[in-house]
Scaffold this active site. Structure first.
Site, PDB file in Angstrom:
ATOM      1  N   ASP A   1     -21.431 -54.064  47.665  1.00  0.00           N
ATOM      2  CA  ASP A   1     -20.087 -54.281  48.182  1.00  0.00           C
ATOM      3  C   ASP A   1     -20.160 -55.255  49.354  1.00  0.00           C
ATOM      4  OD1 ASP A   1     -17.181 -52.974  48.113  1.00  0.00           O
ATOM      5  OD2 ASP A   1     -17.730 -53.306  50.211  1.00  0.00           O
TER       6      ASP A   1
ATOM      7  N   ASN B   1     -10.807 -62.311  54.075  1.00  0.00           N
ATOM      8  CA  ASN B   1      -9.580 -62.879  53.486  1.00  0.00           C
ATOM      9  C   ASN B   1      -8.490 -63.075  54.534  1.00  0.00           C
ATOM     10  OD1 ASN B   1     -10.236 -63.296  50.776  1.00  0.00           O
ATOM     11  ND2 ASN B   1      -9.845 -61.167  50.225  1.00  0.00           N
TER      12      ASN B   1
ATOM     13  N   ASP C   1     -12.989 -66.198  48.163  1.00  0.00           N
ATOM     14  CA  ASP C   1     -13.536 -66.678  46.882  1.00  0.00           C
ATOM     15  C   ASP C   1     -14.917 -67.306  47.080  1.00  0.00           C
ATOM     16  OD1 ASP C   1     -11.255 -65.837  45.624  1.00  0.00           O
ATOM     17  OD2 ASP C   1     -10.378 -67.841  45.400  1.00  0.00           O
TER      18      ASP C   1
ATOM     19  N   GLU D   1     -14.510 -56.966  45.294  1.00  0.00           N
ATOM     20  CA  GLU D   1     -15.719 -57.446  45.967  1.00  0.00           C
ATOM     21  C   GLU D   1     -16.945 -56.641  45.571  1.00  0.00           C
ATOM     22  OE1 GLU D   1     -13.741 -54.611  49.005  1.00  0.00           O
ATOM     23  OE2 GLU D   1     -13.202 -55.828  47.264  1.00  0.00           O
TER      24      GLU D   1
END
Length: 419
Positions: free
Chosen positions: A292, A300, A309, A336
């Site tokens: 993770d 983000n 991304d 993720e």
């Protein structure tokens, strides 16, 4: 070995366009000449995969270059101003691969696409089944000229043996009349093991019975051709079936891949990992891990979704590098989260593997951006035996991942710490 293409064209403008485009779009080495005499000298020195030629050259104004190319057994694509029935017969006799009518701007594009098709044909293996040697050899010669890999069988039983021994066969061309089993029965037996998405079957016959095609198609054939063949029709039908296989393969690839990272997706991971579990023997050990990205929402929110991304792609690229095909499996299973199946690694070995991965990401995580926000990961890893299902192992790894995140993140947690 690198493909070599002989381009014979006395028009400087067309030759430059073709050579440039072929160099850009293929991995082949292009040799250009403007006369038949020079072409012959080049053929003495090199073995060409194929040739591209016009029919009117300074020293060969009436297509004599085709005789030279045939003598040196170079498969040939002709581009010409016009085509009539006499010309078609002429091309058939010279056994050229294809002919392309010059059509202004489209000529170069058409030539390049044809070359790409011929070069890619070697990836396909075709099995020709016919008890008549002459008929079989004729088909083999045509297909070999088109750059296909070709196998032969003189009976239905031999064809089934060849398919069992060569799973790479993707297209079968079978005659109807054979002594041990007819083409219908062979097609039905093939379809019992391999679908039309995996292998195409084309029936052929010189019979005048117009119902043969319908019977073949009902038996599971993908196509049918009556003898004697019209060369262009045969080529188009084979090409259409090969293109269908290519499109199906692309669709399967897209369905199995995560669109952003290019890694296998969740469904593909389950399929591949389950197959590896089933192949394990008592006493064998492997491991499953869940990864993770730490504080992914913060990445983000702070740097934008493009940075998120980028983080996903960076991790995926690292996983692809360390998980070589045929060994470990890395996949993006959602958001993720990534999953690993570490084939042949017990708990201790898997922990060391994941720790090395964590350190690699930590060392290079600052490259995410110039901002003071590095990329790190947390990992939960559990060793597994042949017993149990992959979803159970993922649940166990996920529980260990939860503990890793609760203990400060950027760590690997396994049963070694738990004990």
């Amino acid at each position: 070995m690198q493909d070599k293409i002989l381009l014979i064209e006395d028009s400087v403008a067309l030759a430059i366009l073709l050579k440039t485009k072929l160099t850009d779009d293929t991995a082949a080495e292009i040799f250009h000449c403007e006369s038949m005499e020079t072409a012959i000298e080049l053929m003495k020195e090199h073995r060409f995969t194929l040739a591209l030629t016009g029919l009117t050259l300074p020293d060969a104004s009436d297509g004599e270059v085709l005789n030279a190319l045939e003598a040196y057994k170079v498969p040939t694509i002709v581009f010409t101003a016009t085509v009539d029935e006499k010309a078609r017969q002429h091309y058939a006799e010279k056994k050229i691969i294809d002919y392309i009518v010059k059509d202004g701007r489209r000529t170069v594009e058409t030539v390049v696409k044809t070359v790409e098709r011929i070069l890619s044909n070697r990836q396909f293996t075709i099995l020709v089944v016919d008890d008549a040697k002459a008929a079989r050899s004729s088909l083999v010669e045509i297909l070999t000229r088109q750059n296909f890999s070709v196998l032969e069988a003189h009976s239905g039983a031999e064809a089934l043996d060849a398919l069992a021994a060569n799973p790479s066969v993707q297209l079968v061309i079978t005659d109807y009349y054979m002594p041990d089993m007819d083409g219908y029965e062979l097609t039905r037996r093939i379809r019992a093991k391999r679908s039309s998405e995996d292998l195409r079957v084309v029936g052929v016959s010189s019979s005048t019975d117009r119902m043969l095609s319908a019977h073949f198609l009902k038996a599971g054939a993908s196509d049918f051709i009556y003898r004697p063949f019209v060369p262009e029709e045969l080529q188009c039908r084979i090409d259409n079936n090969v293109e269908t296989l290519k499109q199906l393969a692309r669709l399967r690839e897209l369905a199995a891949r995560d669109h952003l990272t290019g890694l296998p997706n969740r469904r593909s991971f389950f399929d591949q990992a389950s197959a590896l579990l089933e192949a394990m023997k008592p006493g064998d050990r492997s491991s499953v891990a869940i990864i993770d990205i730490d504080h992914f929402k913060k990445i983000n929110d702070t740097l934008g979704h493009s940075a998120g991304d980028k983080a996903l792609k960076k991790l995926a690229q690292t996983l692809s590098t360390i998980c070589k095909p045929g060994n470990h499996i890395a996949a993006r299973i959602g958001g993720e989260e990534f999953a690993l199946f570490l084939k042949g690694l017990d708990g201790q070995q898997a922990h060391a593997f994941c720790e090395a991965l964590r350190l690699e990401i930590e060392r290079n995580g600052q490259a995410l951006s110039s901002a003071d926000l590095a990329l790190t990961i947390s990992i939960g890893v559990v060793d597994v035996g042949p017993e149990g299902a992959i979803d159970q192992h993922l649940t166990a790894a996920d529980q260990l991942l939860y503990i890793a995140k609760a203990n400060g993140r950027n760590i690997v947690y396994s049963k070694l710490e738990a004990s």
